[in-house]
Design an enzyme around this catalytic site. Structure first.
Site, PDB file in Angstrom:
ATOM      1  N   CYS A 131       0.802  -1.220   0.000  1.00 43.10           N
ATOM      2  CA  CYS A 131       0.000   0.000   0.000  1.00 43.10           C
ATOM      3  C   CYS A 131       0.837   1.273   0.000  1.00 43.10           C
ATOM      4  O   CYS A 131       0.288   2.374  -0.128  1.00 43.10           O
ATOM      5  CB  CYS A 131      -0.968  -0.002   1.176  1.00 43.10           C
ATOM      6  SG  CYS A 131      -2.247  -1.274   1.028  1.00 43.10           S
ATOM      7  N   ASN A 187     -10.875   0.836   0.748  1.00 42.48           N
ATOM      8  CA  ASN A 187      -9.414   0.784   0.745  1.00 42.48           C
ATOM      9  C   ASN A 187      -8.989   0.218  -0.607  1.00 42.48           C
ATOM     10  O   ASN A 187      -9.206  -0.958  -0.891  1.00 42.48           O
ATOM     11  CB  ASN A 187      -8.920  -0.100   1.889  1.00 42.48           C
ATOM     12  CG  ASN A 187      -7.416  -0.146   2.001  1.00 42.48           C
ATOM     13  OD1 ASN A 187      -6.697   0.119   1.050  1.00 42.48           O
ATOM     14  ND2 ASN A 187      -6.913  -0.510   3.174  1.00 42.48           N
ATOM     15  N   HIS A 213      -3.020   7.255   2.852  1.00 43.43           N
ATOM     16  CA  HIS A 213      -3.585   5.959   2.462  1.00 43.43           C
ATOM     17  C   HIS A 213      -4.505   5.522   3.597  1.00 43.43           C
ATOM     18  O   HIS A 213      -4.063   5.410   4.742  1.00 43.43           O
ATOM     19  CB  HIS A 213      -2.496   4.918   2.256  1.00 43.43           C
ATOM     20  CG  HIS A 213      -3.024   3.520   2.274  1.00 43.43           C
ATOM     21  ND1 HIS A 213      -3.841   3.033   1.286  1.00 43.43           N
ATOM     22  CD2 HIS A 213      -2.883   2.526   3.181  1.00 43.43           C
ATOM     23  CE1 HIS A 213      -4.179   1.783   1.583  1.00 43.43           C
ATOM     24  NE2 HIS A 213      -3.614   1.449   2.722  1.00 43.43           N
TER      25      HIS A 213
END
Length: 325
Positions: free
Chosen positions: A125, A282, A252
């Site tokens: 991520c 997400n 994020h």
């Protein structure tokens, strides 16, 4: 682990984000009412507790390459540049990695950026941060290079184990930026970047063959909050800034608990914490660029805003970007 104390990395380099783009898959899944996924039925309100009201799910033809090409085209159009003027294409992706070839050359070909060096990066991520930092380094190192497209694309829904609450949180998307060097003129600038790793925590989140389902450990939330706060503190300190100097934190997103921990730890007003987590979920490494692109288009973000973006990811990686839009 180490803490970096030197000055900002890119201030005065002439690097800036000149264009932003995103792509959301055609299917928008709403979580209103009772939701049945992977053989499990979730009662009304289950998704609200997790903080995701809806998310996008890619169809079979909406591959990482397909989504990445469309996000990159949108970013180039926003920047007012033709694909053939691109020197570098960096694709961040972790959900659909393959042996060979890498996916980025196919993205460059579809764009028409035939002369560009193209390659993939991972970093889970933190992939977007990783890609921007690499692109900035290469643009700085090559005197003749001027422009890079950094695109982040993940099909995170494919990594949710059927019957788990990950199906209510993990979405699919692609986001892209055009990073170029020169005289910004309008004040836009990439100011700083950092990416570090604590390998002792590499297995806190894992997705391994054969199924590739995501398997987080219970300590994930505390680790994610602590790592995000460390990144933010280090970047702000070495740039002589306070939290109050920021216009936005665009991180994020992980989940509601992580968001609350980061906001509280930074003493950040809720209205300065900006994600599209509630409507997009997400989306892995695509989370930061899709939020920037979407909110610039809707007028929430403005050129000239000072933004800090933090990200954490399996590895254990933690990093961030400081920039003026």
């Amino acid at each position: 682990m180490h803490t970096r104390t030197e000055g900002s990395t890119w201030t005065g380099s002439g690097l800036r984000f000149s264009g932003f783009g995103h792509y959301f898959p055609r299917e928008l899944r709403s979580h209103q009412g009772e939701v049945t996924l992977g053989g499990r039925t979730y009662p009304p309100g289950a998704a609200d507790e997790l903080g995701v009201r809806s998310l996008h799910v890619a169809a079979e033809d909406e591959t990482v390459e397909y989504m990445a090409v469309r996000a990159a085209r949108a970013a180039l159009e926003d920047a007012g540049h033709a694909a053939e003027d691109t020197d570098l294409v960096v694709l961040a992706n972790w959900t659909d990695r393959q042996w060979i070839p890498e996916i980025a050359p196919g993205v460059a070909t579809a764009l028409g950026a035939h002369g560009a060096l193209a390659f993939d990066v991972c970093g889970a991520c933190t992939g977007f941060v990783h890609g921007v930092q690499i692109a900035a380094s290469m643009l700085t190192a090559h005197p003749g290079w001027r422009r890079a497209v950094v695109v982040a694309a993940d099909r995170f829904s494919h990594r949710a184990r059927p019957g788990t609450r990950g199906q209510l949180v993990f979405g699919d998307a692609a986001g892209a930026v055009v990073l170029e060097k020169g005289d910004p003129g309008d004040g836009s600038a990439l100011l700083d970047s950092v990416l570090d790793c604590d390998s002792t925590q590499a297995d806190t989140v894992a997705a391994r063959p054969p199924e590739g389902w995501l398997r987080p450990r219970p300590e994930l939330i505390d680790l994610a909050v602590g790592s995000s706060l460390r990144v933010a503190g280090d970047v702000l300190e070495r740039n002589g800034l306070k939290t109050s100097d920021l216009d936005w934190l665009v991180p994020h997103p992980g989940n509601n608990a992580i968001h609350a921990g980061v906001r509280d730890g930074l003493d950040l007003p809720r209205e300065k914490f900006l994600t599209n987590f509630a409507t997009r979920g997400n989306t892995g490494c695509a989370s930061i660029p899709i939020a920037l692109s979407e909110y610039l288009r809707t007028g929430v973000l403005h050129r000239g805003d000072l933004v800090l973006s933090t990200a954490v990811g399996s590895g254990w990686y933690f990093g961030g970007l400081l920039y003026r839009l």
